[in-house]
Design a protein around this motif. Structure first.
Motif, PDB file in Angstrom:
ATOM      1  N   PHE A  22       0.358  43.244 144.531  1.00  0.00           N
ATOM      2  CA  PHE A  22      -1.586  41.971 145.444  1.00  0.00           C
ATOM      3  C   PHE A  22      -1.501  41.661 144.557  1.00  0.00           C
ATOM      4  CE2 PHE A  22      -0.863  44.225 149.845  1.00  0.00           C
ATOM      5  CZ  PHE A  22      -1.847  43.567 150.392  1.00  0.00           C
ATOM      6  N   THR A  26      -2.337  37.309 144.119  1.00  0.00           N
ATOM      7  CA  THR A  26      -3.666  36.799 144.144  1.00  0.00           C
ATOM      8  C   THR A  26      -3.364  35.637 142.640  1.00  0.00           C
ATOM      9  OG1 THR A  26      -4.732  39.109 143.821  1.00  0.00           O
ATOM     10  CG2 THR A  26      -5.538  37.314 143.193  1.00  0.00           C
ATOM     11  N   ILE A  29      -1.740  33.004 144.582  1.00  0.00           N
ATOM     12  CA  ILE A  29      -3.352  31.875 145.307  1.00  0.00           C
ATOM     13  C   ILE A  29      -3.887  30.988 144.219  1.00  0.00           C
ATOM     14  CG2 ILE A  29      -4.580  31.677 146.796  1.00  0.00           C
ATOM     15  CD1 ILE A  29      -3.424  34.396 148.397  1.00  0.00           C
ATOM     16  N   ILE A  30      -4.331  31.842 143.395  1.00  0.00           N
ATOM     17  CA  ILE A  30      -5.018  30.947 142.179  1.00  0.00           C
ATOM     18  C   ILE A  30      -4.282  30.410 141.052  1.00  0.00           C
ATOM     19  CG2 ILE A  30      -6.015  30.761 139.784  1.00  0.00           C
ATOM     20  CD1 ILE A  30      -6.630  34.412 140.432  1.00  0.00           C
ATOM     21  N   LEU A  33      -3.800  26.977 143.900  1.00  0.00           N
ATOM     22  CA  LEU A  33      -5.451  26.260 143.813  1.00  0.00           C
ATOM     23  C   LEU A  33      -5.167  25.163 142.705  1.00  0.00           C
ATOM     24  CD1 LEU A  33      -7.593  28.933 145.773  1.00  0.00           C
ATOM     25  CD2 LEU A  33      -6.566  26.647 146.460  1.00  0.00           C
ATOM     26  N   MET A  34      -4.699  25.776 141.762  1.00  0.00           N
ATOM     27  CA  MET A  34      -5.519  24.956 140.295  1.00  0.00           C
ATOM     28  C   MET A  34      -4.144  23.507 140.490  1.00  0.00           C
ATOM     29  SD  MET A  34      -5.292  28.212 137.545  1.00  0.00           S
ATOM     30  CE  MET A  34      -4.699  26.930 135.951  1.00  0.00           C
ATOM     31  N   HIS A  36      -3.467  21.958 142.813  1.00  0.00           N
ATOM     32  CA  HIS A  36      -3.472  21.419 143.694  1.00  0.00           C
ATOM     33  C   HIS A  36      -4.589  20.493 143.507  1.00  0.00           C
ATOM     34  CE1 HIS A  36      -5.460  20.208 148.346  1.00  0.00           C
ATOM     35  NE2 HIS A  36      -4.519  20.026 148.090  1.00  0.00           N
ATOM     36  N   ARG A  37      -5.086  21.435 143.074  1.00  0.00           N
ATOM     37  CA  ARG A  37      -6.541  20.499 142.377  1.00  0.00           C
ATOM     38  C   ARG A  37      -6.531  19.660 140.941  1.00  0.00           C
ATOM     39  NH1 ARG A  37     -11.757  22.114 141.866  1.00  0.00           N
ATOM     40  NH2 ARG A  37     -11.907  21.816 144.307  1.00  0.00           N
ATOM     41  N   GLN A  40      -5.117  16.611 142.913  1.00  0.00           N
ATOM     42  CA  GLN A  40      -6.567  16.230 143.830  1.00  0.00           C
ATOM     43  C   GLN A  40      -6.972  15.041 142.836  1.00  0.00           C
ATOM     44  OE1 GLN A  40      -8.607  19.164 145.802  1.00  0.00           O
ATOM     45  NE2 GLN A  40      -7.698  18.746 148.084  1.00  0.00           N
ATOM     46  N   VAL A  41      -7.376  15.427 141.570  1.00  0.00           N
ATOM     47  CA  VAL A  41      -8.365  15.054 140.382  1.00  0.00           C
ATOM     48  C   VAL A  41      -7.144  13.521 139.971  1.00  0.00           C
ATOM     49  CG1 VAL A  41      -8.772  15.562 138.396  1.00  0.00           C
ATOM     50  CG2 VAL A  41      -9.365  16.957 139.692  1.00  0.00           C
ATOM     51  N   ILE A  44      -7.545  11.074 142.957  1.00  0.00           N
ATOM     52  CA  ILE A  44      -8.688  10.664 142.480  1.00  0.00           C
ATOM     53  C   ILE A  44      -8.935   9.564 141.364  1.00  0.00           C
ATOM     54  CG2 ILE A  44     -11.235  10.749 141.710  1.00  0.00           C
ATOM     55  CD1 ILE A  44     -10.563  13.249 143.228  1.00  0.00           C
ATOM     56  N   LEU A  45      -8.352  10.469 140.173  1.00  0.00           N
ATOM     57  CA  LEU A  45      -8.177   9.056 139.368  1.00  0.00           C
ATOM     58  C   LEU A  45      -7.500   8.180 139.252  1.00  0.00           C
ATOM     59  CD1 LEU A  45      -8.492  12.098 136.175  1.00  0.00           C
ATOM     60  CD2 LEU A  45      -9.831  10.533 136.448  1.00  0.00           C
ATOM     61  N   GLU A  48      -9.140   5.692 141.747  1.00  0.00           N
ATOM     62  CA  GLU A  48     -10.646   5.027 140.744  1.00  0.00           C
ATOM     63  C   GLU A  48      -9.467   3.770 140.082  1.00  0.00           C
ATOM     64  OE1 GLU A  48     -12.861   7.775 138.542  1.00  0.00           O
ATOM     65  OE2 GLU A  48     -13.831   8.938 140.655  1.00  0.00           O
TER      66      GLU A  48
ATOM     67  N   LEU B 136      -9.796  23.217 148.706  1.00  0.00           N
ATOM     68  CA  LEU B 136      -9.239  21.869 148.668  1.00  0.00           C
ATOM     69  C   LEU B 136      -9.261  21.238 150.274  1.00  0.00           C
ATOM     70  CD1 LEU B 136      -6.158  24.272 150.068  1.00  0.00           C
ATOM     71  CD2 LEU B 136      -6.958  23.867 147.705  1.00  0.00           C
ATOM     72  N   ARG B 140     -13.088  17.930 143.507  1.00  0.00           N
ATOM     73  CA  ARG B 140     -13.395  17.075 142.492  1.00  0.00           C
ATOM     74  C   ARG B 140     -12.586  17.594 140.471  1.00  0.00           C
ATOM     75  NH1 ARG B 140     -17.734  20.658 144.771  1.00  0.00           N
ATOM     76  NH2 ARG B 140     -18.752  19.858 146.429  1.00  0.00           N
ATOM     77  N   ILE B 144     -10.981  24.306 138.808  1.00  0.00           N
ATOM     78  CA  ILE B 144     -11.065  25.139 140.141  1.00  0.00           C
ATOM     79  C   ILE B 144     -12.034  26.368 139.192  1.00  0.00           C
ATOM     80  CG2 ILE B 144      -8.868  26.951 139.938  1.00  0.00           C
ATOM     81  CD1 ILE B 144      -9.401  25.741 143.320  1.00  0.00           C
ATOM     82  N   PHE B 150     -15.480  29.575 143.896  1.00  0.00           N
ATOM     83  CA  PHE B 150     -13.710  29.330 144.112  1.00  0.00           C
ATOM     84  C   PHE B 150     -13.645  31.269 144.538  1.00  0.00           C
ATOM     85  CE2 PHE B 150     -10.568  30.678 140.710  1.00  0.00           C
ATOM     86  CZ  PHE B 150      -9.695  30.517 141.900  1.00  0.00           C
ATOM     87  N   ILE B 154     -12.121  34.076 146.156  1.00  0.00           N
ATOM     88  CA  ILE B 154     -11.008  34.612 145.501  1.00  0.00           C
ATOM     89  C   ILE B 154     -11.132  36.737 145.823  1.00  0.00           C
ATOM     90  CG2 ILE B 154      -9.861  35.423 143.203  1.00  0.00           C
ATOM     91  CD1 ILE B 154      -7.835  33.232 144.738  1.00  0.00           C
TER      92      ILE B 154
END
Lengths: 266, 220
Positions: A22, A26, A29-30, A33-34, A36-37, A40-41, A44-45, A48, B136, B140, B144, B150, B154
């Motif tokens: 577990f 976790t 997953i963190i 997500l990091m 993925h973010r 995404q950033v 976006i850049l 722009e 997601l 931004r 994160i 978040f 979590i």
């Protein structure tokens, strides 16, 4: 007793194994997500940056269209209106008041020249609207450009439209397309030694095609990669790319040139 | 075990008192979160007292599990998009009714309310997944790890899934007469991590909320 100890050991292994599983889940997953973010950033850049480049190109194009318009006005003032007014002045200066019938003839000629000058001035006034030409719609702007090219009387220019253009236009795309057309026409006038130019605007399945053909000397597209003309064509391609379209350049020595710009529209 | 429990109580009290002192610097959902931490502290302390005195602290869990569900739902109702919010609001009535029926008629107050807790944990898992989905969907230009929502998601994701697992392990251990101490130790450690994540969430919320209180991630 031994079985109970073994069972307990297995149970401990299960508990701690699950806990580790577990914790790793976790962590994963963190991390996901990091990651993925971060993506995404970056996206976006990039967006722009593209948007900024697009706006920069629009401003540059606007300035170029204005500059082109001013050049047209300058040339027109010098070659056309200037000549007409000089001629008017000469005619008026040459009037001999003693010879009334001849004087009347010259006054009539001067009046005619003045009327022609006024007509030319009105035409110039419309051109002075500069990039506002595009506000009237791409079609109207092309017609203005065609009438200006025709005035030189060196080229036979034809313009045709196929398919009904959408009621809602896209001023930014119109501006870039108009500037591309100006660049193509300038190239034809300077280098192609053509006598006939044909412009065609087609609209089909939300795609706009602007095709310019001439009967000039043409060129080998492969030879133009690094020359000045090649740069001009690259510029046309780059601009078409900015509005999400492309350019097809078809030419061969002695066989004229056909350039098609296509883009989704509006 | 006692040491871990004492550290756990101390952690809860610290987060709660710190939260109360800076209550005005938080938006409504995070104020509810602070209240929930306070409730957790009271319930854990009273359950220990009840266990020492009456050797049964189960009634506390019956009440606390429902209160926790109500608080977490109130938090997520304000933090999730409108469409999801409406669904969560209406889901509360049957879920609380089910928990009450369970407490009064099925697993009476002197038994551990596993039936309700399993359902609640599954719901919390759903909340956390919806929350992470929202994160997601709203890109931004901020790391994160600096987002309060978040950490909240979590923590809930980790806690609910491990809670379900530990309930299963306790059930299995009881049936086979195994020593359950390791499960309790791991559960207590997870509790510590869980509330530490909440503290992190509150910290980043306070820091970011002060900068831009209109941020939609903070709720109203």
């Amino acid at each position: 007793m031994k079985t109970l100890v073994n069972d307990n050991l297995e149970f401990y292994e299960l508990v701690f194994g699950s806990a580790i599983f577990f914790a790793s889940l976790t962590g994963f997953i963190i991390y996901f997500l990091m990651f993925h973010r971060k993506k995404q950033v970056l996206h976006i850049l990039q967006q722009e940056k593209l948007e900024a480049r697009f706006q920069q190109e629009i401003t540059k194009t606007q300035l170029e269209v204005q500059e082109q318009t001013m050049q047209t006005i300058g040339a027109d003032l010098h070659d056309n209106i200037g000549q007409l007014l000089s001629l008017t002045s000469l005619t008026l200066n040459s009037i001999e008041l003693d010879n009334e019938p001849k004087a009347r003839q010259k006054v009539d000629a001067a009046i005619d020249l003045t009327i022609r000058s006024i007509k030319e001035m009105r035409l110039l006034g419309k051109l002075l609207q500069g990039d506002q030409l595009v506000v009237m719609g791409l079609s109207a702007a092309i017609r203005h450009q065609v009438s200006w090219v025709e005035k030189s009387e060196k080229f036979q220019v034809s313009y045709a439209e196929d398919g009904e253009l959408p009621a809602v236009n896209n001023p930014e795309k119109d501006l870039i397309l108009f500037r591309i057309l100006q660049e193509i026409l300038n190239n034809i006038m300077k280098h192609a030694h053509a006598t006939q130019i044909s412009i065609r605007l087609d609209y089909q399945n939300e795609q706009l095609y602007l095709k310019v053909t001439d009967n000039g000397v043409g060129f080998d597209t492969a030879d133009l990669q690094h020359t000045e003309g090649g740069m001009g064509l690259q510029n046309i391609r780059k601009r078409a790319g900015i509005i999400g379209g492309g350019a097809n350049i078809d030419s061969a020595p002695g066989e004229g040139t056909a350039i098609t710009i296509f883009t989704s529209y509006p | 075990m006692n040491i871990i429990f004492n550290i756990y109580l101390l952690l809860l009290l610290t987060i709660f008192l710190n939260g109360v002192m800076q209550l005005k610097k938080h938006s409504t959902p995070f104020k509810i979160l602070i209240i929930l931490i306070g409730l957790t502290f009271v319930s854990e302390l009273s359950s220990r007292l009840l266990a020492d005195r009456f050797h049964n602290s189960m009634p506390i869990y019956h009440v606390f599990s429902v209160a926790e569900y109500a608080c977490l739902t109130a938090i997520y109702v304000q933090l999730l998009p409108n469409g999801t919010m409406r669904g969560l609001k209406y889901l509360q009535i049957p879920i609380i009714s089910y928990a009450l029926i369970n407490s009064f008629f099925i697993q009476h107050f002197w038994n551990f309310p596993t039936n309700s807790i399993v359902v609640f944990q599954i719901i919390y898992l759903g909340y956390s997944l919806l929350g992470l989905k929202k994160i997601l969907e709203l890109p931004r230009q901020v790391s994160i790890l600096k987002e309060s929502f978040f950490w909240l998601n979590i923590s809930l994701l980790m806690f609910s899934s491990t809670q379900l697992l530990s309930l299963g392990l306790i059930n299995f251990g009881n049936r086979h007469h195994l020593n359950l101490n390791p499960v309790f130790v791991v559960s207590s450690l997870i509790n510590l991590v869980y509330y530490s994540f909440w503290a992190t969430s509150l910290y980043f919320h306070k820091a970011n909320y002060r900068k831009s209180p209109l941020n939609e991630d903070f709720g109203k």
